[in-house]
Design an enzyme around this catalytic site. Structure first.
Site, PDB file in Angstrom:
ATOM      1  N   CYS A 199     -10.312  16.628   7.672  1.00 40.38           N
ATOM      2  CA  CYS A 199     -11.172  17.807   7.462  1.00 40.38           C
ATOM      3  C   CYS A 199     -10.467  19.093   7.909  1.00 40.38           C
ATOM      4  O   CYS A 199      -9.616  19.079   8.813  1.00 40.38           O
ATOM      5  CB  CYS A 199     -12.446  17.689   8.278  1.00 40.38           C
TER       6      CYS A 199
ATOM      7  N   CYS B 161     -18.597  17.635  10.007  1.00 34.06           N
ATOM      8  CA  CYS B 161     -18.972  16.214  10.053  1.00 34.06           C
ATOM      9  C   CYS B 161     -19.009  15.732  11.507  1.00 34.06           C
ATOM     10  O   CYS B 161     -18.541  16.425  12.422  1.00 34.06           O
ATOM     11  CB  CYS B 161     -17.993  15.384   9.219  1.00 34.06           C
TER      12      CYS B 161
ATOM     13  N   ASN C 174      -8.948  21.331   4.275  1.00 31.29           N
ATOM     14  CA  ASN C 174      -8.988  19.868   4.184  1.00 31.29           C
ATOM     15  C   ASN C 174      -7.794  19.356   3.389  1.00 31.29           C
ATOM     16  O   ASN C 174      -7.347  19.965   2.417  1.00 31.29           O
ATOM     17  CB  ASN C 174     -10.324  19.362   3.622  1.00 31.29           C
TER      18      ASN C 174
ATOM     19  N   GLU D  46     -11.611  21.471   9.724  1.00 27.44           N
ATOM     20  CA  GLU D  46     -11.859  21.838  11.127  1.00 27.44           C
ATOM     21  C   GLU D  46     -10.846  21.160  12.054  1.00 27.44           C
ATOM     22  O   GLU D  46     -10.338  21.760  13.001  1.00 27.44           O
ATOM     23  CB  GLU D  46     -13.274  21.412  11.547  1.00 27.44           C
TER      24      GLU D  46
HETATM   25  N1  THU Z   1     -14.709  18.133   4.663  1.00 24.26           N
HETATM   26  C1  THU Z   1     -14.191  19.064   5.523  1.00 24.26           C
HETATM   27  O1  THU Z   1     -13.034  19.466   5.412  1.00 24.26           O
HETATM   28  N2  THU Z   1     -15.009  19.524   6.497  1.00 24.26           N
HETATM   29  C2  THU Z   1     -16.317  19.196   6.653  1.00 24.26           C
HETATM   30  O2  THU Z   1     -16.959  19.712   7.547  1.00 24.26           O
HETATM   31  C3  THU Z   1     -16.929  18.216   5.755  1.00 24.26           C
HETATM   32  C4  THU Z   1     -16.042  17.599   4.752  1.00 24.26           C
HETATM   33  C5  THU Z   1     -13.838  17.674   3.567  1.00 24.26           C
HETATM   34  C6  THU Z   1     -13.368  16.244   3.661  1.00 24.26           C
HETATM   35  C7  THU Z   1     -13.102  15.929   2.208  1.00 24.26           C
HETATM   36  O3  THU Z   1     -11.806  16.379   1.868  1.00 24.26           O
HETATM   37  C8  THU Z   1     -14.097  16.783   1.436  1.00 24.26           C
HETATM   38  O4  THU Z   1     -14.545  17.773   2.350  1.00 24.26           O
HETATM   39  C9  THU Z   1     -15.291  16.005   0.916  1.00 24.26           C
HETATM   40  O5  THU Z   1     -15.900  15.270   1.899  1.00 24.26           O
END
Ligand code: THU
Length: 131
Positions: free
Chosen positions: A53, A86, A42, A55
């Site tokens: 994110c 998400c 992320n 992913e």
């Molecule tokens: N986040 C991800 O990278 N992947 C997910 O599946 C859920 C959330 C990150 C976004 C943000 O940088 C941190 O987690 C908190 O939400």
């Protein structure tokens, strides 16, 4: 593909996340049909809503390198509980990697595995995106 190797890689990738604001580190490894491993973590922004994110970073990296057939995504996050992708990531994954298996693993090794289609039932699809 040996799962132990992927988990080791996930941990490495997660620990490099640019998560200055949330301090919640997420790593992803997208596996192509040829067993290539595409990583992502992320990436947060001073303008919080622009955060990307792990992913989607992995998916966009893969697509932009011409890779468009996938079989799995592995996700590792901080904390005790496995982190499900998400809603936005589920939609992008359904668009470009509809048949993948999603394996979510917590820092301490707890894991849950589900198909993407079970994670996003009755999804909106546009067949113009078929690769
Ligand atoms: N986040 C991800 O990278 N992947 C997910 O599946 C859920 C959330 C990150 C976004 C943000 O940088 C941190 O987690 C908190 O939400």
């Amino acid at each position: 593909m040996e799962e132990g190797k992927i988990i080791e890689l996930l941990r490495e990738v997660k620990n490099k996340a640019l998560a200055f604001y949330s301090d919640f580190h997420v790593g992803a490894v997208l596996v192509t049909d040829r067993n290539e491993l595409i990583t992502g973590f992320n990436i947060e922004s001073s303008s919080y809503g622009l955060t990307m994110c792990a992913e989607r970073v992995a998916l966009f990296k893969a697509l932009s390198e011409g890779k468009n057939s996938f079989k799995a995504i592995y996700i590792m996050s901080d904390g005790e509980d496995p982190c499900p992708p998400c809603g936005a990531c589920r939609q992008l994954l359904i668009d470009y990697a509809p048949d993948i298996m999603v394996k979510m693993i917590s820092e301490n090794g707890r894991s849950v595995e589900l198909s993407l289609k079970d994670l996003l039932p009755h999804a909106f699809r546009d067949k113009n995106l078929s690769l």
